[in-house]
Design a protein around this motif. Structure first.
Motif, PDB file in Angstrom:
ATOM      1  N   TYR B 322     -64.984  -0.791 -47.932  1.00  0.00           N
ATOM      2  CA  TYR B 322     -66.290  -1.709 -47.927  1.00  0.00           C
ATOM      3  C   TYR B 322     -65.948  -2.593 -47.025  1.00  0.00           C
ATOM      4  O   TYR B 322     -67.035  -2.998 -46.193  1.00  0.00           O
ATOM      5  CB  TYR B 322     -66.341  -2.447 -49.188  1.00  0.00           C
ATOM      6  N   ASN B 325     -66.785  -1.139 -43.387  1.00  0.00           N
ATOM      7  CA  ASN B 325     -68.231  -0.874 -43.424  1.00  0.00           C
ATOM      8  C   ASN B 325     -68.899  -2.149 -43.120  1.00  0.00           C
ATOM      9  O   ASN B 325     -69.863  -2.230 -42.143  1.00  0.00           O
ATOM     10  CB  ASN B 325     -68.674  -0.457 -44.625  1.00  0.00           C
ATOM     11  N   ALA B 326     -68.861  -3.138 -43.795  1.00  0.00           N
ATOM     12  CA  ALA B 326     -69.326  -4.402 -43.448  1.00  0.00           C
ATOM     13  C   ALA B 326     -69.180  -5.035 -42.105  1.00  0.00           C
ATOM     14  O   ALA B 326     -70.163  -5.533 -41.524  1.00  0.00           O
ATOM     15  CB  ALA B 326     -68.706  -5.407 -44.783  1.00  0.00           C
ATOM     16  N   ILE B 329     -71.244  -2.709 -39.908  1.00  0.00           N
ATOM     17  CA  ILE B 329     -72.686  -2.999 -39.801  1.00  0.00           C
ATOM     18  C   ILE B 329     -72.945  -4.295 -39.130  1.00  0.00           C
ATOM     19  O   ILE B 329     -73.915  -4.210 -38.275  1.00  0.00           O
ATOM     20  CB  ILE B 329     -73.024  -2.890 -41.354  1.00  0.00           C
ATOM     21  N   LEU B 330     -72.357  -5.295 -39.624  1.00  0.00           N
ATOM     22  CA  LEU B 330     -72.722  -6.562 -39.000  1.00  0.00           C
ATOM     23  C   LEU B 330     -72.356  -6.789 -37.505  1.00  0.00           C
ATOM     24  O   LEU B 330     -73.097  -7.256 -36.643  1.00  0.00           O
ATOM     25  CB  LEU B 330     -71.646  -7.847 -39.722  1.00  0.00           C
TER      26      LEU B 330
END
Lengths: 341, 388
Positions: B322, B325-326, B329-330
């Protein structure tokens, strides 16, 4: 088109058992034959339906007898009637690298354009069409909440001063399109300190502390003119509309990654809200300067008060300007002085 | 692992696999790649933006079709059979309901209780239709899944005795208070109290409903997990969250002393930012723990006919996934979303085993009718979770 027979190797599923059997589909010009360990059958091509192409994955040919034939994707399958024609067009687009590159460009342009211009412009045009009284409930609730939680207490300004401010305020907003909706409220707010706010629906609250920091009635009117700008320009409604639009757009884009929670979907929304809020502050400032000058008052009063509220020393807020809901004070002061010329 | 014992006949263990004769693992693989999915994602997102959302129904079908066709069980891919036009109609209904809720919560707050009551009445219907739609349009080897439950079953599963108790408490609260605002607060309070305290048991009943009404080839699912097992997960997650929160707070107390008076504005902002990050990390860890625990519990105690499952998700692995991923993505302004989605699917598939007795011979196909998309789309819009 030649009528050469094309053999496709795959598996046959009868629809009654979740067990497949090896089979070969022989595609001819108008007919197809399915031959396998447990099946031997002929079909007309028109009776068959092939599932849409997706990346390079296996495809399924639906047979008229309820069976299905699974095989690797092949150009030969384009001979068969397609299931879901509209998807075929999308599949074609997905295969082209140029389309993907163009899509990236369009997405970036649409996102930036919508965020910087599209959404604010749409909200600006839509907000005046929504009657003021729909906001009124929100403003009343907010004020009741602030009063109830002790953030706001009964004003301690003397009656003479209140009357003086009231009169000036009345003069300022008389003749404006939304004049009928204005109400001014005085509140003592020892914890919030010097502050003024425009609530949805047209209520403008000014704290005793703000009046106390002002050194002339003109400075108080300058603050009120700024808040009148928020009401007149429908900033409360535009805030609601713009924030909702951003939230919807962000959640549409990040719906795939929803499990990542607030870090992914929340941060862009917060940044957008801060930016829109700063724009509204600048708009309200500009509105206030015009309003003041129309009444023969000087925007210098606004600048003086802002400088006093800021206090001496460097403006640390500059480093975090992109997160702040208000523009940097030095900038607001500079514009006020320029407007006073 | 406890469920495994039921199938094991010591004498019949086949060589090498460690599994008894006639019991076989069906390989579950997710073979999607970030590159493939990126193209599908970007083209469909672009068309959705250009069509102001209308195309989103097609986009949904394309994405689902991709995920399904890249997930193979025993060498055969799953099939997604949903069609864009019914989904579009369903989405229009969902948008209308969402606008109604939005208007009531923002502008016409006096209507909100009625809108919420309407939502409570609609919820069982939405649940049944969502589950039925998802099942009906998922196929494996030319046989579709099914979900066999009606409105009243869902009503019982969603509200059950908690709903009855909350209703009784609310009525008592309503009768004993005079003020309208206090009445509302009491009703909301009664509902939150009852459902909050009994959440693990509620969750067990909800998951049991979803699993036991699912059907494939004439065989129904079953779930043997108990409410106590769910309670343990949530208790530990809550403790983890509280402990980590206390640590962060203590750290803040220690560090705030020397930092604060020096440079209040600059240091303060930085400090607040770091604290927020720490709190987010803790939140992710607790969330990952809950996710892993719940998924493992549900899969490991679920059966579908003679098929059972082994889920081995770890909280640490999920949390790492997680967080990375975060960050990805950011850092990529959203363009790594396809990458994040694909590796999440891969991770989950790698930690799920499917074990069948009798090589699926017990499943028999049957014809299924159609299910309208409206309920499913409403459910998706309001984040109703019908996944296991």
């Amino acid at each position: 088109m030649s009528t050469a027979t094309i053999p496709l190797a795959g598996r046959h599923y009868d629809g009654h058992h979740p067990l497949g059997s090896a089979a070969t589909l022989m595609l001819g010009g108008t007919e197809a034959a399915l031959i396998g360990t447990r099946i031997a059958q002929r079909y007309r091509l028109q009776e068959l339906r092939v599932s849409p192409r997706i990346a390079g994955a296996a495809r399924f040919v639906v047979l008229p007898d309820g069976g299905q034939f699974e095989c690797a994707d092949s150009a030969a399958l384009d001979r068969l009637p397609q299931e879901g024609r509209s998807e075929g067009v999308v599949a074609w687009l997905e295969q082209r690298l140029a389309v993907a590159v163009a899509a990236v460009v369009v997405i970036v342009a649409a996102a930036l354009g919508g965020y910087l211009y599209g959404i604010p412009a749409a909200a600006e045009r839509l907000a005046p069409r929504i009657p003021m009284h729909t906001e009124r409930v929100l403003g009343d609730q907010a004020l009741a909440w602030l009063d109830g939680r002790g953030w706001f207490q009964r004003t301690q300004l003397d009656a003479g001063l209140q009357d003086q401010i009231r009169q000036g305020f009345g003069l300022l907003h008389s003749g404006l399109p939304l004049a009928a909706h204005y109400r001014r409220e005085f509140r003592n707010a020892p914890e919030l300190g010097a502050n003024a706010l425009a609530l949805p629906g047209g209520a403008i609250v000014i704290t005793d502390q703000m009046v106390g920091r002002a050194q002339s009635p003109e400075e108080v009117l300058a603050v009120l003119a700024h808040e009148i700008g928020h009401v007149e320009l429908r900033h409360a409604m535009r805030h609601v509309l713009q924030d909702s639009a951003v939230a919807v757009a962000v959640s549409a884009v990040t719906s795939d990654a929803a499990s990542l929670g607030v870090a992914v979907s929340g941060l862009p929304v917060v940044l957008a809200q801060a930016r829109y809020s700063r724009e509204f502050e600048s708009e309200a400032d500009a509105f206030a300067f015009r309003l003041l000058r129309r009444h023969g008052l000087s925007p210098h009063a606004f600048a003086d008060l802002m400088e006093r509220l800021q206090g001496p020393g460097p403006d640390h807020a500059q480093a975090y300007a992109f997160l702040s809901s208000h523009p940097v004070t030095a900038e607001r002061v500079r514009r006020a002085r320029a407007a006073a010329q | 692992m406890t469920a495994a014992i039921a199938y094991e006949a010591p004498a019949a263990a086949a060589a090498g696999t460690g599994l008894p004769d006639r019991v076989r693992e069906l390989a579950l693989r997710f073979e999607g790649t970030a590159g493939e999915y990126f193209r599908i994602w970007v083209v469909n997102l672009c068309l959705t933006l250009l069509s102001l959302g209308v195309f989103s129904a097609w986009a949904k079908v394309r994405k689902k079709r991709y995920f399904y066709s890249r997930a193979t069980l025993d060498g055969t891919p799953f099939q997604y059979l949903g069609q864009p036009v019914p989904i579009l109609k369903g989405r229009i209904v969902a948008v209308c309901l969402a606008l109604l809720y939005y208007a009531a919560s923002r502008f016409f707050t006096s209507l909100l209780p009625y809108v919420l009551a309407l939502g409570a009445v609609l919820a069982p219907w939405v649940l049944v239709r969502s589950a039925a739609f998802n099942a009906r349009y998922t196929a494996y080897r030319n046989m579709t899944f099914g979900f066999d439950a009606g409105y009243r079953d869902a009503l019982r599963a969603l509200y059950g005795w908690q709903g009855a108790l909350a209703l009784v408490l609310a009525v008592i609260a309503f009768a004993t208070t005079a003020e309208a605002e206090a009445k509302q607060a009491m009703v909301y309070g009664a509902v939150a109290l009852v459902f909050g305290l009994t959440f693990p048991w509620w969750l067990r009943r909800y998951k049991h409903f979803l699993v036991s009404r699912s059907v494939f080839g004439g065989r129904y699912g079953d779930l043997s997990a108990t409410g106590g097992q769910f309670f343990r997960i949530y208790l530990l997650a809550g403790l983890l969250f509280a402990l980590a929160g206390a640590l962060v707070a203590a750290l803040a107390g220690v560090l705030a002393g020397p930092l604060m008076p020096a440079a209040r504005a600059e240091g303060g902002m930085l400090f607040a930012g770091l604290m927020l990050l720490a709190i987010y990390a803790v939140y992710v860890l607790a969330y990952a723990y809950m996710q892993a625990g719940t998924a493992n519990l549900v899969w490991n105690t679920a059966t579908l006919g003679a098929v059972r499952f082994e889920s081995t998700l770890r909280a640490r692995g999920l949390a790492k996934l997680y967080l990375s991923n975060a960050l990805g993505i950011l850092g990529s302004a959203g363009f790594l979303i396809p990458w994040a989605v694909i590796r999440t699917f891969k991770y989950r598939a790698e930690h799920l085993r499917v074990i069948a007795v009798d090589d699926l011979a017990g499943f028999r196909g049957r014809q299924e009718g159609t299910v309208r998309a409206a309920g499913a789309e409403v459910g998706e819009f309001f984040d109703l979770d019908v996944s296991l």
